[in-house]
Design a protein around this motif. Structure first.
Motif, short mmCIF file in Angstrom:
data_model
loop_
_atom_site.label_atom_id
_atom_site.label_comp_id
_atom_site.label_asym_id
_atom_site.label_seq_id
_atom_site.Cartn_x
_atom_site.Cartn_y
_atom_site.Cartn_z
N VAL A 55 75.30 49.39 37.15
CA VAL A 55 76.49 49.73 36.37
C VAL A 55 76.10 50.15 34.95
CG1 VAL A 55 78.60 48.78 35.36
CG2 VAL A 55 78.02 48.29 37.73
N LEU A 56 75.13 49.46 34.36
CA LEU A 56 74.66 49.82 33.02
C LEU A 56 74.05 51.22 33.03
CD1 LEU A 56 74.22 48.85 30.11
CD2 LEU A 56 71.99 48.01 30.86
N GLY A 57 73.28 51.54 34.05
CA GLY A 57 72.68 52.87 34.16
C GLY A 57 73.72 53.97 34.30
N ILE A 58 74.75 53.72 35.09
CA ILE A 58 75.82 54.70 35.24
C ILE A 58 76.56 54.89 33.92
CG2 ILE A 58 78.03 55.14 36.38
CD1 ILE A 58 76.83 53.78 38.89
N SER A 59 76.80 53.80 33.20
CA SER A 59 77.48 53.89 31.90
C SER A 59 76.64 54.67 30.89
CB SER A 59 77.77 52.49 31.35
OG SER A 59 78.63 51.80 32.22
N ILE A 60 75.33 54.43 30.87
CA ILE A 60 74.45 55.18 29.97
C ILE A 60 74.48 56.66 30.32
CG2 ILE A 60 72.03 55.55 29.35
CD1 ILE A 60 71.65 52.51 29.58
N ALA A 61 74.51 56.97 31.61
CA ALA A 61 74.58 58.37 32.02
C ALA A 61 75.87 59.03 31.54
CB ALA A 61 74.46 58.48 33.54
N TYR A 62 77.00 58.34 31.68
CA TYR A 62 78.27 58.91 31.20
C TYR A 62 78.24 59.16 29.70
CZ TYR A 62 80.78 58.21 35.58
OH TYR A 62 81.20 58.28 36.88
N PHE A 63 77.75 58.18 28.93
CA PHE A 63 77.73 58.34 27.48
C PHE A 63 76.74 59.40 27.04
CE2 PHE A 63 79.51 53.93 27.50
CZ PHE A 63 80.75 54.29 27.01
N SER A 64 75.59 59.50 27.70
CA SER A 64 74.64 60.55 27.34
C SER A 64 75.20 61.93 27.68
CB SER A 64 73.28 60.32 28.01
OG SER A 64 73.37 60.50 29.40
N ASN A 65 75.91 62.04 28.80
CA ASN A 65 76.54 63.31 29.15
C ASN A 65 77.63 63.69 28.15
OD1 ASN A 65 74.91 63.68 31.34
ND2 ASN A 65 76.42 62.95 32.82
N TYR A 66 78.38 62.71 27.67
CA TYR A 66 79.40 62.98 26.65
C TYR A 66 78.74 63.48 25.36
CZ TYR A 66 83.19 62.29 23.36
OH TYR A 66 84.14 62.47 22.39
N PHE A 67 77.64 62.83 24.96
CA PHE A 67 76.91 63.23 23.77
C PHE A 67 76.39 64.66 23.91
CE2 PHE A 67 72.89 63.53 21.44
CZ PHE A 67 73.34 63.27 20.15
N ILE A 68 75.83 64.99 25.08
CA ILE A 68 75.32 66.34 25.33
C ILE A 68 76.46 67.35 25.30
CG2 ILE A 68 74.28 67.83 27.09
CD1 ILE A 68 72.55 65.38 27.85
N LEU A 69 77.59 67.02 25.91
CA LEU A 69 78.73 67.92 25.94
C LEU A 69 79.23 68.26 24.54
CD1 LEU A 69 80.74 69.39 27.82
CD2 LEU A 69 82.16 67.36 27.70
N LYS A 70 79.20 67.28 23.65
CA LYS A 70 79.68 67.50 22.29
C LYS A 70 78.66 68.20 21.40
CE LYS A 70 83.69 65.82 22.84
NZ LYS A 70 84.83 66.71 22.85
N ASN A 71 77.37 68.09 21.70
CA ASN A 71 76.34 68.60 20.79
C ASN A 71 75.62 69.86 21.27
OD1 ASN A 71 76.62 66.66 18.71
ND2 ASN A 71 75.65 65.18 20.06
N VAL A 72 75.60 70.13 22.56
CA VAL A 72 74.99 71.36 23.07
C VAL A 72 76.09 72.39 23.22
CG1 VAL A 72 73.68 72.40 24.95
CG2 VAL A 72 73.16 70.08 24.24
N THR A 73 76.02 73.44 22.43
CA THR A 73 77.13 74.39 22.37
C THR A 73 77.07 75.46 23.45
OG1 THR A 73 75.91 75.69 20.75
CG2 THR A 73 77.46 74.04 19.91
N ALA A 74 75.90 75.69 24.03
CA ALA A 74 75.77 76.73 25.06
C ALA A 74 76.25 76.17 26.40
CB ALA A 74 74.33 77.20 25.16
N PRO A 75 77.37 76.68 26.94
CA PRO A 75 77.88 76.13 28.19
C PRO A 75 76.96 76.37 29.39
CG PRO A 75 79.19 78.01 27.50
CD PRO A 75 78.21 77.74 26.41
#
Length: 98
Positions: A55-75
């Motif tokens: 569960v912790l690993g899945i949560s880290i994946a969600y938060f890292s994906n959110y961080f990438i979505l907000k900071n990497v501008t090239a879709p």
């Protein structure tokens, strides 16, 4: 890593299938192995700890994906980062245990 570097849809699908089978086997086999090998008085605690790590690993994946979505501008590149970051998270965790 294969998903993040895929050049065509066929390679992407094959890499996703291989990764899915590997993760599925690990999630199935690890609790069974822990339950078989653990002492009777620690069995429930160790299997619960394994589930907590999943569960912790899945949560880290969600938060890292959110961080990438907000900071990497090239879709066309953010999905590659989201899939490729899975290579670096286990390395970081292993480094922390050294």
């Amino acid at each position: 890593m294969g998903c993040a570097t895929a050049q065509n849809i066929t390679f992407f699908i094959i890499a996703r299938i291989i990764g899915g089978v590997g993760v599925g086997m690990a999630i199935l086999v690890a609790p069974m192995y822990i339950a078989e090998i653990a002492p009777k008085n620690l069995r429930g605690l160790l299997v619960t700890f394994n589930q907590l790590n999943i569960v912790l690993g899945i949560s880290i994946a969600y938060f890292s994906n959110y961080f990438i979505l907000k900071n990497v501008t090239a879709p066309d590149m953010n999905w590659r980062w989201m899939l490729g970051i899975g290579l670096f998270q286990p390395d970081c965790i292993s480094f922390c245990f050294l």
